[in-house]
Design a protein around this motif. Structure first.
Motif, PDB file in Angstrom:
ATOM      1  N   PRO A 117       3.215   4.976   5.584  1.00 52.70           N
ATOM      2  CA  PRO A 117       4.196   5.194   4.514  1.00 52.70           C
ATOM      3  C   PRO A 117       3.880   6.461   3.737  1.00 52.70           C
ATOM      4  O   PRO A 117       2.776   7.010   3.830  1.00 52.70           O
ATOM      5  N   PRO A 118       4.832   6.921   2.891  1.00 54.53           N
ATOM      6  CA  PRO A 118       4.549   8.093   2.045  1.00 54.53           C
ATOM      7  C   PRO A 118       3.403   7.798   1.077  1.00 54.53           C
ATOM      8  O   PRO A 118       3.066   6.641   0.807  1.00 54.53           O
ATOM      9  N   ALA A 119       2.821   8.868   0.529  1.00 57.41           N
ATOM     10  CA  ALA A 119       1.670   8.715  -0.350  1.00 57.41           C
ATOM     11  C   ALA A 119       2.007   7.893  -1.585  1.00 57.41           C
ATOM     12  O   ALA A 119       1.159   7.131  -2.088  1.00 57.41           O
ATOM     13  N   ALA A 120       3.237   8.000  -2.118  1.00 52.68           N
ATOM     14  CA  ALA A 120       3.602   7.276  -3.339  1.00 52.68           C
ATOM     15  C   ALA A 120       3.594   5.773  -3.123  1.00 52.68           C
ATOM     16  O   ALA A 120       3.470   5.005  -4.081  1.00 52.68           O
ATOM     17  N   GLN A 121       3.739   5.314  -1.868  1.00 49.34           N
ATOM     18  CA  GLN A 121       3.765   3.881  -1.596  1.00 49.34           C
ATOM     19  C   GLN A 121       2.367   3.312  -1.347  1.00 49.34           C
ATOM     20  O   GLN A 121       2.230   2.125  -1.074  1.00 49.34           O
ATOM     21  N   LEU A 122       1.357   4.154  -1.429  1.00 47.45           N
ATOM     22  CA  LEU A 122      -0.027   3.711  -1.196  1.00 47.45           C
ATOM     23  C   LEU A 122      -0.776   3.655  -2.525  1.00 47.45           C
ATOM     24  O   LEU A 122      -0.580   4.516  -3.388  1.00 47.45           O
ATOM     25  N   ASP A 123      -1.645   2.652  -2.662  1.00 47.35           N
ATOM     26  CA  ASP A 123      -2.540   2.670  -3.823  1.00 47.35           C
ATOM     27  C   ASP A 123      -3.682   3.647  -3.527  1.00 47.35           C
ATOM     28  O   ASP A 123      -3.760   4.234  -2.440  1.00 47.35           O
ATOM     29  N   ASP A 124      -4.580   3.816  -4.526  1.00 44.90           N
ATOM     30  CA  ASP A 124      -5.656   4.816  -4.355  1.00 44.90           C
ATOM     31  C   ASP A 124      -6.536   4.490  -3.163  1.00 44.90           C
ATOM     32  O   ASP A 124      -6.906   5.380  -2.378  1.00 44.90           O
ATOM     33  N   ASP A 125      -6.891   3.227  -2.998  1.00 48.70           N
ATOM     34  CA  ASP A 125      -7.754   2.851  -1.868  1.00 48.70           C
ATOM     35  C   ASP A 125      -7.036   3.073  -0.551  1.00 48.70           C
ATOM     36  O   ASP A 125      -7.625   3.552   0.437  1.00 48.70           O
ATOM     37  N   GLY A 126      -5.725   2.726  -0.517  1.00 48.01           N
ATOM     38  CA  GLY A 126      -4.976   2.932   0.712  1.00 48.01           C
ATOM     39  C   GLY A 126      -4.842   4.408   1.052  1.00 48.01           C
ATOM     40  O   GLY A 126      -4.965   4.811   2.216  1.00 48.01           O
ATOM     41  N   LEU A 127      -4.572   5.229   0.024  1.00 43.72           N
ATOM     42  CA  LEU A 127      -4.481   6.672   0.247  1.00 43.72           C
ATOM     43  C   LEU A 127      -5.815   7.238   0.708  1.00 43.72           C
ATOM     44  O   LEU A 127      -5.867   8.069   1.618  1.00 43.72           O
ATOM     45  N   SER A 128      -6.895   6.780   0.081  1.00 45.56           N
ATOM     46  CA  SER A 128      -8.227   7.250   0.486  1.00 45.56           C
ATOM     47  C   SER A 128      -8.520   6.855   1.922  1.00 45.56           C
ATOM     48  O   SER A 128      -9.045   7.655   2.701  1.00 45.56           O
ATOM     49  N   ALA A 129      -8.155   5.618   2.301  1.00 46.56           N
ATOM     50  CA  ALA A 129      -8.393   5.177   3.680  1.00 46.56           C
ATOM     51  C   ALA A 129      -7.572   6.002   4.662  1.00 46.56           C
ATOM     52  O   ALA A 129      -8.065   6.404   5.726  1.00 46.56           O
ATOM     53  N   ALA A 130      -6.273   6.251   4.303  1.00 44.99           N
ATOM     54  CA  ALA A 130      -5.422   7.032   5.205  1.00 44.99           C
ATOM     55  C   ALA A 130      -5.966   8.447   5.376  1.00 44.99           C
ATOM     56  O   ALA A 130      -6.031   8.978   6.493  1.00 44.99           O
TER      57      ALA A 130
END
Length: 936
Positions: A549-562
Motif C-alpha cells: 500500500p502507499p506510505a500513508a496507509q502504513l504505520d511507522d513500524d509497517g513503513l520501517s519494515a517495508a
C-alpha cells in the motif's frame, strides 16, 4: 597551561560533536561541572589529558576504549584542545585507533591513531609519540604528573589522608617517584647477600687448597695435616701454610736422597751392561761365521746351473733386430691411417649436419601446424567473448540506479526516528498545554469564587470602618443603629487581586503552551508529510519490486519494515550486479588478451614461413656435401693393410711387447750371473774376516745368565729408587702449588670478607636495620621529607578552612620505625592536643584531604622546576560538608584561584550549583551525553 576551547566527538559518553569555550570563564575563578552520576563529568578532564598525552586518568580506561558506544559508525572519535601556555596559544588534535564503517562497501576498517600539534610560528608536530614528547617538553611534566597536579579526585586524596603508613608509603612512592630509593635499598641488600656468598666461596677456595696438601705417611706431620684437613676450618689457613713449608722441606730432602741412589745404580748398571754386551757380541759372531760358511757352500753348488741359463738366453739376442725392423714398417703406415681418420671425421660431421638440417626443417613445419591450430582456438575463444563493452555499460548503469535507490532508502529509514521524536515532542507539547489550560481554568474558578465572596462581603467591609457621628459613605447617615457584620472568613481586595494576577499568568502560560503545541503538531505533520511523500516517490521508483500500500496507509513500524525489506532487496541486487560487473570486466580483459594473442600468432607464422624456405635450401646443400665426404673415405680405406688405426696399434703393441720381454730376459740373465759372482766374493771375504776376529779374541766364553741376572737386579733397585724420587717430586710439586694457591685464596678471602662487611653495613643503613638506631628505611626517610613539605603546604589551607582550629603534623615519636614513620596526626587548637586524623568528622576529613591534595599539587609543581598549571579540577567530596564548612572550602578555593587560575569543581551538590553560577552542565540522554556552558 590554561584550556581555551575543547572540542570532542564520539568520545566516551559524548556521541555528537561537543564544543566548550573555557575562555568565556575568564582568566581565573571557580566554575562548576555538574550533572547526573555517569553523565560524563570526569570524562571532560579525560578528554583534556588524552588530547595532551594520549592517555586518560581512569584506572580502568585505555585509549582503545574511548570510542563512544552511542556514536554513528561513520563518525570519527577525536579531541581538539586549544590552550594557552606562557603567553602562547597551542592547538593539539588527537584520534585513537578505532573501528569505523568503510566508506565503500560493507564492514568496518581500522583507523590508526593520529596526533598533531600546532604551535605557530613554529613548525607543527605530527605523530602520536612526537606530539606527546613535545607536550611533555613544553609543560615540563608527563601524563602522570599532570593528572596529579591538575585533577584532585576525592577517592585518591581521602585514601591518602586515612591510609596507614605502609599504604601511604605506596601512594607517595607513586606521586613523588621514590621507587628508585626502595630499589636502592633492595639492591644494597642483594649486593650484601652476593658479597656474603662470595666470602663463603672464597672460604671454600681456602679449604680446597688446604685439602690439596699431602704428606709422606712416615712423617710425624702427617697426623697433624690429617687433623687440620678434617676440621674444615678456613681460619686455620695460617697453620696450614706453616705446615706446608715443613712438608716441602721434607720432600726436598727425600728427593735429593733418592736422586743420589739412582746415580750410583746407574753407574753399576753401565758396567754390567758393557760386559753383557761384549759377551753377547762374541756369541753372535760365532753364529754369523757358521751361517756364512753354509751360504758359501750352497752358492758354489748352484753356480754351474746359473751359467748354463745365461748362455741359453744370450743365444736369442739376434731376434731383437728382426723385431725392430717390423716395428719400423708399422710406424710408416700410421700417417695413412691419420688421413683415413680425418676423412671419416669429416664424413661424420657432414652426415650429422645434414641430419640436423632435415630435423630442423621437420620441426619448423610441425611448429607451423601447431601455431595454425592455436590460432584457430584463439579465434573461437574471441568469438565466445561476445560484446563485453556494451554489456558492462548496461550493468554499470543498473548498478548506479540501484545505488541511488539505496541511498534514498537509507535516508528514509534514518528519518523515521525523527518522526517518532517529532510526534513525541508534539504529544508532550499538547500535554503541557492541557496542564496549563487546566491551571488557567482552576485559576479562573478561584478568581470568580473570591470575587463573588468579596462582593457579598462589601457591606460588612463598609460597616467595619463606620464611626458613630461620622456619615455613612452609602446613605450619609451619622447614626448607625444596625451595621452589617463581617464574617471571620471574609475575602480581601488583596486576595482577589492576587488571584487575578495568578489567572493572568496562567492564561499567558496556557496561550504560550497552546502556540507551542500547535507549532510542534504542525512540525510533526510537516515532517511526516515530507517523509511519506519521499517514501511514495521511492515506492514509485520501485514499482516492479514493491506491491504494497502507499506510505500513508502504513504505520511507522509497517513503513520501517517495508523500507527495510526494500533496502535488503537493493543490497542483494547491488551485490549481484557487482558480481556481474566483475565478471564482465574479466571477460573484457580476456577479449583484449585474446586479440593481442591473435596478432602475435600471425606475426610468428609469417616469420616461420620465411625460416622454412631457408631451412629447405640448407638441407639440400648439406646432403650433397655428406655424399662427397663419404666417397673420400672409401678411397682412403682401400690402400691400407689394417682396417683402422686401432688394429695397427694392436699389431705394433704385440711386437713391442715381444721385443721388451726378450730384452728384459737378456738383462735378467746377465744381472743374475753378476749377482752370483758378487755374492761368492762377499761370502768368501766375510768368512775370512770372522775367522780372523774370533782368532784374535781368544779366552773362554763369559757366563751370560749370571751377567743378565746381575743386570736385572741392579735395574730393579734403580726402579725402586726412581719411584721414591718421583713420588717425592710429585708430592713436592703438589705441595708447592697448593701452598702458592693457598696464599692467593687467603688474600681473596680476606678481601671478600672486607667487602661483605662494607656492603652489609650499607644494606643495614639503607634498610633501617642498624642496631641501636631508628628502624627507618632510606626511601621512607625521603618520603617523610616530601610529606613534611606537603603537610606544611596543606596547613596553609586547612587552618583557614577550620578557622585556625586544626593543623596536620606527621607523627613524632622516639620509637618511630618504617611502620609508623608516615602516620598522620591533627593538632586541635581548642584542646591543645594531638590526635589521629581518623578522629576527624566526615566534613573535617574532606577539608583535610582536600588540603593535602592541594599541597601535593603545589610541591609537585615546585619539584618539576616551576611548572605552571593554570587550571585545576577537583572531583566530588563536597557533599560531606555542612553549609558553613562548604562556604569556607569554597572561599579557600576561590582565594587559591584568584584572578589567574581556573578551578573546576566536579560535583552534583545543589548548594554548589546555587553558589557557583559559572557552570558546565552535563546532561545524560538515551542518545549519549551533552555538555554546555551556563554563565548566569
Amino acid at each position: 597551561m590554561r584550556p581555551l576551547t575543547l572540542e570532542l566527538c564520539a568520545f566516551g559518553p559524548y556521541a555528537a560533536k561537543t564544543e566548550l569555550d573555557f575562555s568565556r570563564f575568564g582568566q581565573g575563578g571557580l566554575f562548576l561541572i555538574s550533572g547526573d552520576t555517569g553523565a560524563g563529568k570526569t570524562a571532560l578532564f579525560d578528554a583534556v589529558t588524552y588530547a595532551l598525552y594520549g592517555e586518560v586518568t581512569g584506572a580502568y580506561r585505555a585509549p582503545d576504549m574511548l570510542r563512544s558506544d552511542f556514536a554513528d559508525p561513520s563518525a570519527t572519535t577525536y579531541v581538539r584542545l586549544t590552550f594557552e601556555h606562557r603567553g602562547r596559544t597551542y592547538t593539539v588534535y588527537r584520534t585513537p585507533e578505532q573501528q569505523r564503517r568503510k566508506a565503500r562497501g560493507e564492514g568496518t576498517t581500522t583507523a590508526a591513531a593520529k596526533a598533531e600539534l600546532l604551535r605557530e610560528p613554529d613548525a607543527p608536530v605530527s605523530g602520536t609519540r612526537p606530539v606527546t614528547a613535545a607536550i611533555t617538553d613544553l609543560l615540563g611534566i608527563d601524563a602522570r604528573q599532570f593528572a596529579q597536579v591538575s585533577m584532585l579526585a576525592q577517592n585518591d586524596f581521602t585514601r591518602l589522608l586515612n591510609a596507614p603508613s605502609a599504604d601511604r608509603s605506596a601512594i607517595l612512592r607513586q606521586i613523588f617517584g621514590t621507587a628508585s630509593y626502595q630499589q636502592l635499598g633492595a639492591a644494597a641488600q642483594r649486593r650484601a647477600r652476593e658479597a656474603e656468598a662470595d666470602a663463603n666461596r672464597a672460604d671454600d677456595g681456602v679449604l680446597l687448597q688446604m685439602g690439596a696438601l699431602t704428606a709422606d705417611p712416615g712423617l710425624p706431620e702427617a697426623d697433624a695435616l690429617a687433623e687440620l684437613q678434617s676440621a674444615h676450618d678456613p681460619y686455620q689457613a695460617a697453620r696450614a701454610a706453616e705446615l706446608a713449608e715443613t712438608l716441602i722441606a721434607a720432600d726436598e730432602k727425600a728427593s735429593e736422597e733418592a736422586s743420589r741412589q739412582v746415580e750410583a745404580l746407574d753407574a753399576d748398571i753401565a758396567k754390567t751392561s758393557a760386559a753383557l754386551e761384549s759377551a753377547r757380541a762374541l756369541a753372535g759372531q760365532r753364529a754369523d761365521l757358521a751361517a756364512a760358511r753354509k751360504s758359501l757352500a750352497d752358492l758354489q753348488t748352484a753356480l754351474p746351473e746359473q751359467q748354463k741359463a745365461w748362455a741359453d738366453t744370450e743365444a736369442r739376442r739376434p731376434e731383437l733386430e728382426t723385431l725392430a725392423a717390423s716395428l719400423q714398417g708399422l710406424a710408416e703406415e700410421f700417417p695413412r691411417h691419420k688421413i683415413l681418420a680425418d676423412a671419416r671425421k669429416a664424413a661424420d660431421t657432414s652426415r650429422r649436419e645434414a641430419d640436423a638440417a632435415a630435423k630442423a626443417l621437420t620441426n619448423a613445419r610441425q611448429q607451423d601446424a601447431d601455431l595454425a591450430r592455436t590460432q584457430a582456438d584463439v579465434e573461437k575463444a574471441l568469438a565466445d567473448c561476445g560484446t563485453p563493452d556494451a554489456d558492462l555499460a548496461h550493468i554499470e548503469a543498473q548498478s548506479e540506479t540501484a545505488g541511488s535507490l539505496l541511498e534514498s532508502c537509507n535516508a528514509l529509514l534514518g528519518a523515521l526516528p525523527g518522526l517518532r521524536e517529532a510526534d513525541e515532542a508534539a504529544r508532550k507539547a499538547q500535554s503541557r498545554y492541557l496542564d496549563a489550560q487546566k491551571d488557567a481554568d482552576e485559576a479562573a474558578g478561584r478568581h470568580t469564587v473570591l470575587l463573588r465572596a468579596l462582593n457579598a462581603q462589601r457591606a460588612g467591609l463598609l460597616a467595619r470602618d463606620l464611626r458613630e457621628g461620622a456619615p455613612c459613605p452609602v446613605c450619609g447617615s451619622t447614626s448607625h443603629p444596625a451595621p452589617a457584620h463581617l464574617s471571620d472568613t471574609a475575602v480581601t481586595e488583596g486576595e482577589v487581586d492576587a488571584a487575578a494576577k495568578t489567572l493572568a499568568r496562567c492564561q499567558r502560560t496556557a496561550t504560550q503552551a497552546s502556540a507551542q503545541a500547535g507549532s510542534a503538531a504542525a512540525a510533526a505533520r510537516a515532517a511526516r508529510e515530507s517523509v511519506l511523500k519521499d517514501a511514495d516517490a521511492f515506492f514509485a521508483r520501485r514499482k516492479n519490486r514493491y506491491d504494497g500500500p502507499p506510505a500513508a496507509q502504513l504505520d511507522d513500524d509497517g513503513l520501517s519494515a517495508a523500507l527495510s525489506a526494500q533496502r535488503a532487496s537493493l543490497q542483494k541486487g547491488l551485490k549481484e550486479l557487482s558480481a556481474k560487473v566483475e565478471a564482465l570486466r574479466v571477460r573484457k580483459a580476456q577479449a583484449a588478451r585474446l586479440s593481442a594473442q591473435l596478432t602475435g600468432l600471425a606475426d610468428r607464422r609469417r616469420q616461420l614461413a620465411q625460416r622454412i624456405t631457408a631451412l629447405q635450401a640448407d638441407a639440400s646443400a648439406r646432403a650433397a656435401q655428406s655424399a662427397a665426404d663419404e666417397a673420400k673415405v672409401q678411397t682412403a680405406a682401400a690402400a691400407l693393410r689394417y682396417p683402422d688405426a686401432d688394429a695397427l696399434r694392436k699389431a705394433q703393441a704385440d711386437l713391442q711387447a715381444r721385443s721388451t720381454a726378450l730384452r728384459k730376459a737378456l738383462e735378467d740373465a746377465t744381472q743374475a750371473r753378476r749377482k752370483a759372482e758378487e755374492q761368492q766374493t762377499a761370502l768368501t771375504e766375510r768368512v775370512r774376516a770372522l775367522t780372523d776376529t774370533l782368532a784374535n779374541a781368544g779366552g773362554a766364553d763369559a757366563d751370560l745368565p749370571a751377567l743378565e741376572k746381575t743386570c736385572a737386579d741392579q735395574k730393579a733397585r734403580r726402579a725402586q729408587a726412581e719411584t721414591a724420587r718421583r713420588t717425592a717430586d710429585q708430592r713436592l710439586t703438589a705441595n708447592r702449588t697448593a701452598a702458592k694457591q693457598l696464599a692467593v685464596a687467603r688474600r681473596r678471602a680476606d678481601a671478600a670478607h672486607q667487602r661483605h662487611a662494607v656492603l652489609d653495613s650499607l644494606s643495614r643503613t639503607l634498610n633501617g636495620n642498624v642496631a641501636g638506631r631508628i628502624k627507618l628505611p632510606f626511601e621512607q626517610y625521603v618520603q617523610a621529607f616530601y610529606f613534611d613539605e606537603v603537610i606544611e603546604a596543606a596547613n596553609r589551607r586547612f587552618s583557614r578552612m577550620t578557622d585556625g582550629q586544626y593543623r596536620l603534623r606527621r607523627r613524632q615519636s622516639d620509637a618511630i620505625s618504617g611502620k609508623t614513620a608516615l602516620d598522620l596526626d591533627v593538632f586541635d587548637a581548642y584542646t591543645g592536643k594531638y590526635r589521629p586524623v581518623a578522629s576527624l568528622s566526615g566534613g573535617e576529613s574532606f577539608m583535610a584531604a582536600l588540603s593535602l591534595a592541594l599541597g601535593i599539587s603545589d610541591i609537585i609543581q615546585q619539584s618539576a622546576g616551576g611548572v605552571r598549571i593554570d587550571t585545576l579540577f577537583i572531583d566530588e567530596g563536597f557533599g560531606t560538608l555542612d553549609p558553613d564548612a562548604l562556604e569556607k572550602a569554597v572561599d579557600t578555593l576561590a582565594a587559591l584561584a584568584g584572578n589567574d587560575k581556573l578551578i573546576g569543581v566536579i560535583s552534583h551538590v545543589e548548594a554548589l550549583q546555587n553558589r557557583l553560577t559559572r557552570q558546565i552542565l552535563v546532561e545524560k540522554t538515551r542518545a549519549g551525553s551533552t555538555a554546555r556552558l551556563v554563565l548566569d
